[in-house]
Design an enzyme around this catalytic site. Structure first.
Site, mmCIF file in Angstrom:
data_model
loop_
_atom_site.group_PDB
_atom_site.id
_atom_site.type_symbol
_atom_site.label_atom_id
_atom_site.label_comp_id
_atom_site.label_asym_id
_atom_site.label_seq_id
_atom_site.Cartn_x
_atom_site.Cartn_y
_atom_site.Cartn_z
ATOM 1 N N HIS A 112 -6.158 1.517 -9.409
ATOM 2 C CA HIS A 112 -7.205 1.481 -10.437
ATOM 3 C C HIS A 112 -6.913 2.466 -11.570
ATOM 4 C CE1 HIS A 112 -9.123 -1.024 -7.562
ATOM 5 N NE2 HIS A 112 -9.387 -0.036 -6.739
ATOM 6 N N SER B 190 4.800 2.542 -3.761
ATOM 7 C CA SER B 190 3.883 2.921 -4.823
ATOM 8 C C SER B 190 3.791 1.865 -5.917
ATOM 9 C CB SER B 190 4.326 4.245 -5.450
ATOM 10 O OG SER B 190 3.512 4.569 -6.549
ATOM 11 N N GLN B 191 2.593 1.682 -6.406
ATOM 12 C CA GLN B 191 2.373 0.832 -7.565
ATOM 13 C C GLN B 191 3.064 1.449 -8.783
ATOM 14 O OE1 GLN B 191 -1.759 0.521 -8.751
ATOM 15 N NE2 GLN B 191 -1.406 -1.455 -9.709
ATOM 16 N N ASP C 53 -5.411 -4.758 -6.434
ATOM 17 C CA ASP C 53 -6.469 -3.881 -5.927
ATOM 18 C C ASP C 53 -5.807 -2.551 -5.603
ATOM 19 O OD1 ASP C 53 -8.828 -2.839 -4.960
ATOM 20 O OD2 ASP C 53 -8.684 -3.829 -3.017
ATOM 21 N N ASP D 185 0.849 -1.184 0.000
ATOM 22 C CA ASP D 185 0.000 0.000 0.000
ATOM 23 C C ASP D 185 0.882 1.230 0.000
ATOM 24 O OD1 ASP D 185 -2.087 2.081 0.917
ATOM 25 O OD2 ASP D 185 -3.247 0.234 0.712
ATOM 26 N N GLU E 132 -8.740 -6.484 -10.542
ATOM 27 C CA GLU E 132 -10.121 -6.279 -10.137
ATOM 28 C C GLU E 132 -10.527 -4.812 -10.263
ATOM 29 O OE1 GLU E 132 -10.790 -5.364 -5.977
ATOM 30 O OE2 GLU E 132 -9.740 -4.034 -7.312
ATOM 31 N N ASP E 133 -11.787 -4.556 -10.039
ATOM 32 C CA ASP E 133 -12.372 -3.217 -10.187
ATOM 33 C C ASP E 133 -12.184 -2.666 -11.596
ATOM 34 O OD1 ASP E 133 -13.474 -3.062 -7.673
ATOM 35 O OD2 ASP E 133 -11.809 -1.972 -6.790
#
Length: 157
Positions: free
Chosen positions: A60, A34-35, A57, A15, A86-87
């Site tokens: 997005h 960080s992604q 997740d 996260d 997802e999402d």
């Protein structure tokens, strides 16, 4: 939730929000990063650590989701593993322009405000079509793609 679902598994979470570190406990490890940081994703939890399941997740944000997949699927997912995006409903949204996610989504405030966080579904469509084409031609390392409501499950050979 994941600890209850995977009763014998170890849960590794990433996260961007430092507050999430407080959720660590037995069988749950959390790294803060960080992604959008490929170097971090390559080394978090140890460079040689590989996973049975990766569930994205994250932000997005299409560009981040796709970059994470390209990095993690090949280098961090075990053979026979499953990668979940997802999402997918968010992949259609102009998240920054219409919703100002940098202010309303927790954790997004840690991202670089000079970058765009809007999505264009065409980016995801191109990605999925490339993966389906590779699958049809038996090139690459994807065994299957399954689409469910707002989710894609990609199994590695």
């Amino acid at each position: 939730m994941w600890k209850a679902y995977f009763r014998r598994g170890n849960i590794f979470g990433i996260d961007i929000d430092p507050e999430c570190k407080r959720y660590e406990e037995d069988r749950i490890q959390i790294e803060i990063g960080s992604q959008d940081d490929g170097g971090f994703q390559k080394t978090c939890f140890g460079r040689d650590t590989k996973f049975d399941i990766i569930i994205d997740d994250g932000s997005h944000i299409n560009r981040m989701t796709l970059a994470s997949f390209e990095l993690l699927f090949d280098s961090r997912l075990k053979k026979g593993g499953i990668y979940v995006i997802e999402d997918l409903g968010c992949s259609y949204d102009k998240l920054q322009t219409d919703q100002n996610i940098l202010e309303i989504w927790p954790g997004m405030k840690y991202n670089d405000p000079s970058k765009s966080y809007d999505n264009d579904r065409k980016d995801m469509d191109k990605f999925f079509l490339r993966k389906i084409r590779d699958l049809d031609h038996r090139s690459g390392n994807i065994l299957s793609l399954q689409f469910w409501a707002m989710m894609c499950f990609i199994m590695k050979t």
